[in-house]
Design an enzyme around this catalytic site. Structure first.
Site, PDB file in Angstrom:
ATOM      1  N   HIS A 268       3.243   4.177  15.568  1.00  0.00           N
ATOM      2  CA  HIS A 268       3.993   3.210  16.387  1.00  0.00           C
ATOM      3  C   HIS A 268       3.533   1.810  15.952  1.00  0.00           C
ATOM      4  O   HIS A 268       3.766   1.403  14.821  1.00  0.00           O
ATOM      5  CB  HIS A 268       3.715   3.533  17.864  1.00  0.00           C
ATOM      6  CG  HIS A 268       4.583   2.848  18.860  1.00  0.00           C
ATOM      7  ND1 HIS A 268       5.670   2.078  18.535  1.00  0.00           N
ATOM      8  CD2 HIS A 268       4.529   2.814  20.227  1.00  0.00           C
ATOM      9  CE1 HIS A 268       6.240   1.614  19.644  1.00  0.00           C
ATOM     10  NE2 HIS A 268       5.549   2.046  20.690  1.00  0.00           N
ATOM     11  N   HIS A 308      12.474   5.935  10.687  1.00  0.00           N
ATOM     12  CA  HIS A 308      12.509   5.550  12.095  1.00  0.00           C
ATOM     13  C   HIS A 308      13.202   6.634  12.885  1.00  0.00           C
ATOM     14  O   HIS A 308      14.161   7.232  12.398  1.00  0.00           O
ATOM     15  CB  HIS A 308      13.255   4.216  12.269  1.00  0.00           C
ATOM     16  CG  HIS A 308      12.902   3.536  13.543  1.00  0.00           C
ATOM     17  ND1 HIS A 308      13.513   3.845  14.730  1.00  0.00           N
ATOM     18  CD2 HIS A 308      11.969   2.592  13.825  1.00  0.00           C
ATOM     19  CE1 HIS A 308      12.981   3.105  15.686  1.00  0.00           C
ATOM     20  NE2 HIS A 308      12.042   2.340  15.172  1.00  0.00           N
ATOM     21  N   ASP A 364       8.044  -2.680  10.172  1.00  0.00           N
ATOM     22  CA  ASP A 364       6.638  -2.853   9.820  1.00  0.00           C
ATOM     23  C   ASP A 364       6.371  -2.921   8.329  1.00  0.00           C
ATOM     24  O   ASP A 364       5.251  -3.199   7.912  1.00  0.00           O
ATOM     25  CB  ASP A 364       5.815  -1.701  10.419  1.00  0.00           C
ATOM     26  CG  ASP A 364       5.672  -1.875  11.906  1.00  0.00           C
ATOM     27  OD1 ASP A 364       5.592  -3.034  12.346  1.00  0.00           O
ATOM     28  OD2 ASP A 364       5.656  -0.870  12.626  1.00  0.00           O
TER      29      ASP A 364
HETATM   30  N1  CMC Z   1       7.373   9.083   4.544  1.00  0.00           N
HETATM   31  C1  CMC Z   1       7.708  10.287   4.021  1.00  0.00           C
HETATM   32  N2  CMC Z   1       8.448  11.200   4.650  1.00  0.00           N
HETATM   33  C2  CMC Z   1       8.875  10.889   5.885  1.00  0.00           C
HETATM   34  C3  CMC Z   1       8.582   9.653   6.509  1.00  0.00           C
HETATM   35  C4  CMC Z   1       7.793   8.744   5.783  1.00  0.00           C
HETATM   36  N3  CMC Z   1       7.468   7.547   6.298  1.00  0.00           N
HETATM   37  N4  CMC Z   1       9.137   9.622   7.735  1.00  0.00           N
HETATM   38  C5  CMC Z   1       9.769  10.788   7.880  1.00  0.00           C
HETATM   39  N5  CMC Z   1       9.618  11.546   6.760  1.00  0.00           N
HETATM   40  C6  CMC Z   1      10.203  12.872   6.511  1.00  0.00           C
HETATM   41  C7  CMC Z   1       9.473  13.960   7.278  1.00  0.00           C
HETATM   42  O1  CMC Z   1       8.420  14.520   6.534  1.00  0.00           O
HETATM   43  C8  CMC Z   1      10.595  14.922   7.542  1.00  0.00           C
HETATM   44  O2  CMC Z   1      10.838  15.631   6.346  1.00  0.00           O
HETATM   45  P1  CMC Z   1      11.215  17.204   6.401  1.00  0.00           P
HETATM   46  O3  CMC Z   1      12.540  17.235   7.093  1.00  0.00           O
HETATM   47  O4  CMC Z   1      11.252  17.627   4.985  1.00  0.00           O
HETATM   48  O5  CMC Z   1      10.128  17.864   7.201  1.00  0.00           O
HETATM   49  C9  CMC Z   1      11.809  14.027   7.778  1.00  0.00           C
HETATM   50  O6  CMC Z   1      11.530  12.843   7.019  1.00  0.00           O
HETATM   51  C10 CMC Z   1      12.048  13.682   9.223  1.00  0.00           C
HETATM   52  O7  CMC Z   1      10.848  13.105   9.741  1.00  0.00           O
HETATM   53  P2  CMC Z   1      10.364  13.204  11.225  1.00  0.00           P
HETATM   54  O8  CMC Z   1       8.875  13.073  11.256  1.00  0.00           O
HETATM   55  O9  CMC Z   1      10.967  14.426  11.870  1.00  0.00           O
HETATM   56  O10 CMC Z   1      11.055  11.926  11.855  1.00  0.00           O
HETATM   57  P3  CMC Z   1      10.686  11.294  13.233  1.00  0.00           P
HETATM   58  O11 CMC Z   1      11.929  10.681  13.745  1.00  0.00           O
HETATM   59  O12 CMC Z   1       9.957  12.230  14.115  1.00  0.00           O
HETATM   60  O13 CMC Z   1       9.627  10.153  12.818  1.00  0.00           O
HETATM   61  C11 CMC Z   1       8.591   8.120  12.342  1.00  0.00           C
HETATM   62  C12 CMC Z   1       9.839   8.801  12.869  1.00  0.00           C
HETATM   63  C13 CMC Z   1       8.770   6.594  12.446  1.00  0.00           C
HETATM   64  C14 CMC Z   1       7.382   8.511  13.202  1.00  0.00           C
HETATM   65  C15 CMC Z   1       8.372   8.539  10.870  1.00  0.00           C
HETATM   66  O14 CMC Z   1       9.468   8.162  10.080  1.00  0.00           O
HETATM   67  C16 CMC Z   1       7.076   7.990  10.293  1.00  0.00           C
HETATM   68  O15 CMC Z   1       6.017   8.606  10.459  1.00  0.00           O
HETATM   69  N6  CMC Z   1       7.131   6.805   9.601  1.00  0.00           N
HETATM   70  C17 CMC Z   1       5.943   6.178   9.099  1.00  0.00           C
HETATM   71  C18 CMC Z   1       5.253   5.429  10.220  1.00  0.00           C
HETATM   72  C19 CMC Z   1       5.988   4.152  10.548  1.00  0.00           C
HETATM   73  O16 CMC Z   1       6.355   3.378   9.673  1.00  0.00           O
HETATM   74  N7  CMC Z   1       6.149   3.903  11.862  1.00  0.00           N
HETATM   75  C20 CMC Z   1       6.732   2.669  12.348  1.00  0.00           C
HETATM   76  C21 CMC Z   1       7.993   2.883  13.091  1.00  0.00           C
HETATM   77  S1  CMC Z   1       8.819   1.307  13.377  1.00  0.00           S
HETATM   78  C22 CMC Z   1       7.825   0.516  14.530  1.00  0.00           C
HETATM   79  C23 CMC Z   1       7.897   1.107  15.862  1.00  0.00           C
HETATM   80  O17 CMC Z   1       9.007   1.161  16.436  1.00  0.00           O
HETATM   81  O18 CMC Z   1       6.847   1.497  16.381  1.00  0.00           O
END
Ligand code: CMC
Length: 429
Positions: A268, A308, A364
């Protein structure tokens, strides 16, 4: 066409009709009537990360993740970033309309009056270890406020709520600046109420022996824009924490300490700190392809600052931030990590892995580069986010309190533990 949903339960052959409201919403409790027999507690939904569950009504922030739209009270984020200031946007988020000139003056005055911290808060902050993470200092100091302002418990008193809201928005930059000054062993700078919200924050952070801190207008504006972009983001993790804690009728300081704790996590508000660490670890453009390979290898390495939960085309905040980054670099000189970031972005935007998963740079990805160029240590990044998000948290908290549908938050669970068994005496275990 009837606005209902007909459900056939194939377990019993029975049919049920539940109302569909507001263009596609069913009430989860309407499913409870669907039972296999009279002892059955009724059908429920399983939604561990609230992926498809609306837990409240809100009039504050609108997001269309597929189209990359973000609006506060109906105003598009790019227009606010271009024309507004943080305090004006904060007023808009709080009260629903842009202020008149007189309203903005009063609001600015109300916030400015509360920027100082109680001397005992300073003493409390001095008690932290010199290397305490400023986000830990921030969230625990916000929590400690509840002991300094016991009137905050009167959450249904409009005047009391107003006062705590002014205090919180006004004091968070001071806490943040003191947390930073503490970490580098320098004396605290008093707020300078002649300066703007962002200008004063820079003063409290960076003033040394000069009598009056001279604010660089480009950096002041850039910080203000970053604060506008982070001011609210509807029902994200920390805002949900704020609403959930607030639903127990805790005072706003205690609730906000919890919200700030949620923001601390690397998925986050801790993400921009993680981006910088990642860029540093990559070290040079030559190492970018290898890093991307590791991310795609699925060994748990993520491209921080990408992806995201809501935005699946692009994060509109990222676009604005990228532009702001170049304006800041004109003043501070280019952040050497920028080239690595640009190369990562270039490859990721072309790569099938990221494209098929709709992973784009989020807010970010560039904000950390700006903060670092402005002289903030990485540990301060989440704190900067928290300053900006304070207005979103308190606006959502108040909205939750005044919503007649609010009840204490209490999700259900799917119990998978042991079935009933008798206590075993120690000698028999
Ligand atoms: N790098 C590589 N792969 C990713 C990433 C990433 N940053 N984010 C998602 N994926 C992949 C994930 O491994 C999954 O792949 P598969 O379907 O093969 O298992 C797929 O994309 C879907 O990911 P998810 O984890 O189910 O997606 P989510 O909606 O639960 O997660 C997130 C959203 C923001 C937590 C995630 O994209 C992430 O961890 N990003 C990196 C951390 C980040 O930059 N966070 C800041 C968010 S913006 C500020 C805020 O609002 O707080």
């Amino acid at each position: 066409m009837a606005d209902t949903l007909t459900i056939t339960d194939n377990r019993t052959g029975k049919q049920y009709e539940v109302p569909v409201a507001e263009g596609g919403v069913i009430r989860a409790t309407d499913l409870r009537q669907i039972k296999t027999d009279k002892d059955d507690a009724g059908l429920m939904t399983y939604d561990p990360a609230f992926m498809n569950t609306a837990a409240c009504r809100s009039r504050i922030t609108y997001i269309d993740g597929d189209k990359g739209i973000l609006e506060y009270r109906g105003y598009p984020i790019d227009q606010l970033a271009e024309h507004s200031t943080y305090l004006e946007t904060a007023y808009l988020i709080m009260f629903g309309e842009l202020p008149t000139d007189a309203q903005l003056k009063t609001w600015t005055q109300d916030i400015t009056l509360h920027t100082m911290l109680h001397e005992n808060i300073k003493k409390l902050m001095e008690g932290y270890q010199y290397d305490a993470h400023p986000m830990g200092v921030f969230l625990s100091t916000v929590g400690a406020f509840s002991t300094f302002y016991p009137d905050a418990k009167q959450i249904f008193d409009e005047q009391s709520r107003k006062k705590q809201i002014h205090r919180l928005i006004a004091k968070v930059p001071t806490i943040a600046a003191y947390a930073y000054r503490h970490s580098i062993g320098r004396p605290y700078n008093n707020p300078d109420n002649d300066l703007s919200f962002s200008g004063n924050f820079l003063n409290m952070l960076f003033k040394m022996t000069e009598l009056k801190y001279k604010v660089n207008p480009v950096l002041e504006r850039a910080l203000d824009i970053l604060f506008i972009l982070h001011a609210d983001h509807e029902q994200n993790c920390s805002t949900t924490a704020m609403r959930v804690i607030g639903s127990s009728q805790a005072d706003p300081y205690s609730a906000m300490a919890g919200a700030a704790a949620a923001l601390y996590g690397p998925l986050h508000g801790g993400a921009n700190e993680a981006v910088l660490r990642m860029l540093k670890e990559i070290g040079s453009i030559d190492n970018v392809p290898g890093f991307i390979k590791r991310v795609k290898g699925g060994e748990g390495t993520r491209l921080m600052g990408f992806g995201h939960r809501v935005y699946k085309s692009y994060d509109p905040r990222a676009k604005i931030i990228k532009k702001t980054a170049y304006e800041v670099f004109e003043v501070t000189g280019k952040n050497p990590l920028l080239d690595i970031a640009l190369e990562l972005e270039r490859i990721a935007l072309e790569d099938e892995y990221f494209v098929s998963r709709k992973l784009y740079p989020n807010v970010d990805f560039y904000s950390g580069l700006i903060y670092q160029a402005m002289g903030f240590p990485v540990e301060m990044f989440a704190v900067l986010f928290a300053i900006a998000r304070t207005v979103g948290w308190v606006a959502q908290w108040e909205e939750m309190l005044l919503d007649p549908e609010t009840k204490i938050a209490r999700p259900k669970q799917l119990y998978e533990g042991a079935t009933t068994r008798d206590y075993i005496p120690m000698s028999n275990r």
